[in-house]
Design an enzyme around this catalytic site. Structure first.
Site, PDB file in Angstrom:
ATOM      1  N   HIS A  62      32.118  41.607  48.284  1.00  0.00           N
ATOM      2  CA  HIS A  62      31.211  42.634  47.761  1.00  0.00           C
ATOM      3  C   HIS A  62      31.065  42.561  46.240  1.00  0.00           C
ATOM      4  O   HIS A  62      30.939  43.582  45.564  1.00  0.00           O
ATOM      5  CB  HIS A  62      31.661  44.030  48.221  1.00  0.00           C
ATOM      6  CG  HIS A  62      31.806  44.125  49.696  1.00  0.00           C
ATOM      7  ND1 HIS A  62      30.721  44.050  50.549  1.00  0.00           N
ATOM      8  CD2 HIS A  62      32.903  44.215  50.495  1.00  0.00           C
ATOM      9  CE1 HIS A  62      31.150  44.123  51.802  1.00  0.00           C
ATOM     10  NE2 HIS A  62      32.464  44.215  51.794  1.00  0.00           N
ATOM     11  N   SER A  85      32.554  47.692  55.497  1.00  0.00           N
ATOM     12  CA  SER A  85      32.391  46.253  55.230  1.00  0.00           C
ATOM     13  C   SER A  85      32.045  45.516  56.518  1.00  0.00           C
ATOM     14  O   SER A  85      31.049  45.821  57.151  1.00  0.00           O
ATOM     15  CB  SER A  85      33.657  45.708  54.563  1.00  0.00           C
ATOM     16  OG  SER A  85      33.489  44.364  54.163  1.00  0.00           O
TER      17      SER A  85
END
Length: 304
Positions: free
Chosen positions: A190, A86
């Site tokens: 996300h 991430s």
């Protein structure tokens, strides 16, 4: 072959930067980055409480700064590959020379602010599912309106969605899932909930002049190696609203013949996954400067 990896949001804990600032030059480097992005990284890394560093706009630059500080303390490292989970992908982009350190901090500051703004629209969050089979878990999440935002390998999936959907998940676990753990993040990262942040990050990315990666750069999007700086940055923008496929990254590590995995500060999460998914691969997490000697030995033994 050594892979150098950087963790994502949720790895931070109160005071975790304190011992690192005792190293020569670390406090000055952090002060320079703080001035560049308008955020007192030393305060948040040493004195702020858990709630303060849970703020997306704070946590993300703090994690990138921590990764860069700890990597600098290692000295010269020539990994066979780099990757980040991430927000850790921005740290990895700096490791690979795609972005200069200050440019990486400026980008992640804008990312954190944009994602915090997107997260404020709807009350959302993320929960890790322990146990179970992704083939069963992911369809179950979809039935609840949730997204498998992180498919981390070693059986671990992270669900993201509204707090109501996550509460429903806690009461209706997929078959085989032992436990559902709420993560210390302030939004459904996300997922489609982050779509407004993509445009803001694209604007920030347009100001960058990325270089091509000096090392193999493994992308969260699909586990593939990316060879141009422009493509790395494009993927950094798109991953904000798309799932993290760390499972595919680890498959690529296998294919590359990785023999050791070193996770920068605040390490622990990715080494834990690697221990389960990459048997035979040496792992080490840089948690404090006390780990540096062991890390240097690992680097010497496994670097390209």
């Amino acid at each position: 072959m050594l892979v150098l990896v950087a963790p994502g949001q949720g790895a931070q804990t109160p005071g975790f930067l304190t011992p690192w600032l005792d190293l020569p030059g670390a406090a000055d480097r952090l002060a320079g980055w703080s001035d560049a992005i308008g955020l007192d990284l030393a305060h948040y890394g040493t004195q702020a409480d858990a709630d303060a560093i849970r703020d997306t706009a704070v946590a993300q630059p703090l994690l990138v700064a921590a990764g860069l500080l700890s990597a600098a303390a290692l000295g010269e490292v020539t990994p066979g590959a780099v990757a980040g989970h991430s927000v850790g992908e921005i740290t990895a982009a700096a490791f690979a020379g795609v972005l200069e350190d200050t440019a990486a901090l400026r980008l992640v500051r804008k990312r954190g602010l944009a994602m915090a703004e997107a997260a404020a629209v709807t009350r959302t969050g993320m929960s890790a599912l322990l146990g179970g089979d992704p083939a069963t878990t992911i369809p179950h999440l979809e039935k609840l309106g949730l997204t498998a935002a992180n498919v981390n390998g070693a059986g671990q999936v992270v669900a993201a969605g509204t707090l109501e959907q996550l509460a429903d998940l806690a009461e209706n676990k997929p078959e085989g899932v032992r436990k559902v753990i709420a993560l210390k993040v302030a939004g459904a990262f996300h997922t489609q909930h982050m779509a407004p942040a993509v445009d803001a990050l694209a604007e920030a990315a347009a100001e960058l002049t990325p270089a091509d990666p000096r090392f193999v750069y493994v992308s969260n999007a699909d586990g593939k190696a990316v060879t141009t700086g422009g493509e790395v940055v494009a993927r950094l923008v798109g991953q904000v609203a798309n799932p993290v496929r760390w499972d595919l990254c680890m498959e690529t590590f296998k294919d590359l013949g990785v023999t050791a995995l070193l996770e920068v500060c605040p390490g622990g999460t990715l080494t834990g996954l690697a221990k389960r998914a990459l048997p035979g691969v040496r792992t080490l997490a840089l948690k404090t400067p006390d780990d540096l000697d062991a890390a240097r030995e690992l680097v010497a033994e496994h670097s390209a």
